[in-house]
Design an enzyme around this catalytic site. Structure first.
Site, PDB file in Angstrom:
ATOM      1  N   GLU A  64       0.822  -1.213   0.000  1.00  0.00           N
ATOM      2  CA  GLU A  64       0.000   0.000   0.000  1.00  0.00           C
ATOM      3  C   GLU A  64       0.853   1.260   0.000  1.00  0.00           C
ATOM      4  O   GLU A  64       0.504   2.264  -0.641  1.00  0.00           O
ATOM      5  CB  GLU A  64      -0.951  -0.003   1.202  1.00  0.00           C
ATOM      6  CG  GLU A  64      -2.106  -0.998   1.080  1.00  0.00           C
ATOM      7  CD  GLU A  64      -1.699  -2.446   1.304  1.00  0.00           C
ATOM      8  OE1 GLU A  64      -0.589  -2.685   1.845  1.00  0.00           O
ATOM      9  OE2 GLU A  64      -2.488  -3.350   0.965  1.00  0.00           O
ATOM     10  N   HIS A 133     -11.474  -6.150   7.777  1.00  0.00           N
ATOM     11  CA  HIS A 133     -12.204  -5.926   6.529  1.00  0.00           C
ATOM     12  C   HIS A 133     -13.493  -5.163   6.814  1.00  0.00           C
ATOM     13  O   HIS A 133     -14.470  -5.309   6.097  1.00  0.00           O
ATOM     14  CB  HIS A 133     -12.532  -7.260   5.833  1.00  0.00           C
ATOM     15  CG  HIS A 133     -11.337  -8.083   5.464  1.00  0.00           C
ATOM     16  ND1 HIS A 133     -10.654  -8.839   6.375  1.00  0.00           N
ATOM     17  CD2 HIS A 133     -10.690  -8.237   4.286  1.00  0.00           C
ATOM     18  CE1 HIS A 133      -9.645  -9.450   5.785  1.00  0.00           C
ATOM     19  NE2 HIS A 133      -9.633  -9.103   4.511  1.00  0.00           N
TER      20      HIS A 133
END
Lengths: 328, 288
Positions: A64, A133
């Site tokens: 990321e 998540h």
């Protein structure tokens, strides 16, 4: 003007917006994990690499910091990158690049450099995603000067806000409420249109209390308002759409009208965006308030797996807060 | 030709040294915040930046100020930035040495030691996609070697065949030579003596040609085990082009330039408080 209109869900509207953005401006590129050949884990970028090629829809290594840092460099070159972070829970390895680099580039260079980067990332719980998540990290980014933060709740807004974000010369954190990726459906015009950043939307008119919510929580508020309407309570619902810079004039007007505000969000309560909203309301609407501002939020715990329905604001919790406000 | 080049590089290096000495004095008397000297990296920084062309972009930390000087950022701009006075294009917002100059393609940051390496990988990727004969040069020190951003940058640059050159400068500080580990990223790596600005310059020319012809990034390790008198000075002396009186004259010349630029920066008006809220966003929002 009679633009062609199609019925689609929220993730289809995102996909449509990305296609329009790629088609209207050659400097726009998409990059991220599995965004190309695979079309994204939620299919938000499905088919785009086939149409625009591997140099415009770029599969990246799984890193990321690398994705966001690369996007910053591409923006400094003159591109308009749209990186995707697969889940907002994964954004933290890139946090330094967002907070210390992306957000500050214009300021630290005295306005010489801009970074028109729109980071798309799914947020929110209710999909059995557990700790990593399901989170809603909007407050971290709202707290960082230099970032705009957007979160749509309808397909129409999703497309229009995303196109406006990509066209913006400021960095935008574009939070996509994944629980309603497919649940939220609506009419979406074809082609290019923009929903102005910084402008909220009145979802429902009502004179008794103002509910303020965004993303997946808007639908929860709509259900609560619908149930209470049968009891004679008229709830207005305000969706800020752009969380920051907030449409403060709209918030002030609506809350001043009803004298009551209930703020609903998934993120933990303490220092959540609801806290800032509450402070702004008391600063601007104090003399019009009939009751303390209520907050219905996630709890101050990590996001749970099996107990996610107990964690997330429910219709019943929202109704309780509305009643507490009215009964004060 | 090489003697002329060496002389130009040496002059820039002495100029950068004089700027650093001035910064050190200013900091000691409390006129400016904490400086970050280039230490042993000056000659490598100057040699590397001299190989850049118009349109290229220099990414570094504020320790890389000599490279900005070598890139052609005017001394007046440098000192206005150091003093935080009007004339600093970044409006006094960064610590001394954090040069941001769009005209010369320079961004020297003050954040993580390797964050700018990833930006350079992205810039070089975009340059390759755009078909441009432009490139990014990213300078870094040993502090970056243990940072995850270094791996991200080299990985992304290699995967995307970015028009980027990465160069380590300064002291080796006990770290492994990157030439030993570069094959893991699939990036060709070269070891160059960081005391030899001309050698660094020539290595950069080769790397720049690779980058801008679509052959991908190069890693240059110009860090020093044991800093000595710069090889350029030794070579110039051996060629008879750098007699003591020439060296002394050169130092006096650059000292006068530095004194003049510093005096102008001192006389420049302070940064206006009216700029405090500018540039947070492209347009000023209601809360500022």
């Amino acid at each position: 003007m009679s633009a062609q209109v199609s019925r689609m869900n929220l993730v289809q509207a995102i996909n449509d917006a990305l296609g329009v953005a790629l088609g209207r401006d050659e400097s726009t590129v998409i990059l991220g994990e599995d965004v190309g050949k695979f079309g994204g884990v939620f299919r938000a970028t499905a088919g785009l690499q086939e149409t625009y090629g591997v140099d415009r829809v770029i599969d990246t290594p799984l890193n990321e910091a690398g994705i966001i840092g690369t996007a910053i460099g591409m923006a400094l070159y003159g591109m308009r990158p749209v990186p995707e972070i697969q889940f907002s829970d994964f954004i933290y390895p890139g946090f330094d690049h967002i907070v210390n680099e992306l957000a500050k580039m214009r300021y630290r260079s005295g306005g010489q450099f801009s970074c028109p980067v729109t980071i798309r990332t799914p947020v929110g719980g209710g999909i059995r995603g557990g700790h990593y998540h399901s989170q809603s990290p909007e407050a971290y980014f709202i707290h960082t000067p230099g970032l705009k933060v957007v979160c749509p709740s309808t397909p129409y807004d999703a497309k229009g806000l995303l196109l406006a974000s990509i066209a913006s010369n400021d960095p935008v954190i574009f939070l996509e409420p994944k629980p309603i990726y497919r649940r939220a459906t609506g009419e979406v015009p074809a082609g290019d249109y923009q929903v102005e950043l910084g402008k909220g939307r009145i979802v429902r008119e009502g004179d008794d209390v103002t509910l303020i919510a965004w993303g997946a929580m808007v639908a929860v508020c709509e259900e609560a308002a619908s149930r209470l309407a049968s009891e004679g309570v008229e709830c207005g619902i305000l969706d800020p759409r752009t969380l920051w810079p907030l449409d403060i004039d709209l918030v002030e007007a609506e809350v001043s009208k009803t004298g009551r505000a209930v703020i609903v969000h998934e993120a933990p309560r303490t220092c959540g965006f609801g806290a800032e909203l509450s402070a702004l309301i008391q600063e601007r609407c104090f003399l019009n308030l009939e009751a303390p501002v209520q907050r219905v939020t996630g709890y101050d715990t990590p996001f749970p797996y099996t107990l996610e329905e107990a964690y997330l604001p429910s219709v019943e919790r929202v109704m309780d807060a509305i009643e507490a406000s009215i009964d004060f | 030709m090489s003697t002329e080049r060496r002389l130009r590089l040496a002059r820039t290096a002495w100029l950068a040294r004089a700027v650093e000495d001035a910064m050190d004095r200013l900091a000691k008397v409390g006129d400016i915040g904490l400086p970050a000297p280039a230490r042993d990296g000056v000659w490598a920084m100057v040699g590397a930046s001299a190989a850049l062309e118009a349109g290229d972009f220099l990414f570094g930390t504020r320790r890389d100020l000599p490279a900005a000087i070598g890139r052609g950022v005017p001394l007046s701009t440098i000192f206005c930035q150091i003093m935080g006075t009007t004339g600093d294009p970044s409006l006094g917002r960064g610590l001394p040495g954090t040069i941001h100059d769009v005209d010369h393609g320079v961004s020297l940051g003050d954040g993580g030691p390797a964050a700018h390496l990833v930006h350079a990988a992205g810039f070089g990727h975009a340059a390759r996609l755009g078909g441009a004969s432009r490139m990014a040069l990213a300078l870094f020190g040993s502090a970056a070697q243990a940072n995850g951003d270094l791996h991200a940058a080299l990985n992304f640059a290699a995967v995307n065949a970015a028009n980027t050159v990465f160069m380590a400068r300064g002291s080796l500080a006990g770290e492994l030579s990157l030439v030993e580990v570069a094959p893991a990223w699939g990036i060709p790596a070269t070891k160059v003596d960081g005391d030899d600005a001309l050698a660094v310059y020539e290595a950069l020319l080769v790397a720049r040609e690779r980058a801008t012809s679509g052959q991908g990034p190069t890693l240059i390790d110009a860090r020093l085990d044991a800093p000595a008198r710069p090889l350029d000075a030794q070579a110039l002396q051996a060629q008879g082009a750098f007699a003591t009186e020439v060296e002394v004259g050169l130092k006096l010349e650059v000292a006068a330039e530095v004194a003049e630029a510093l005096a102008l920066a001192r006389q420049a008006p302070p940064i206006s408080e009216h700029t405090l809220f500018n540039d947070t966003f492209s347009d000023r929002p209601w809360f500022l």
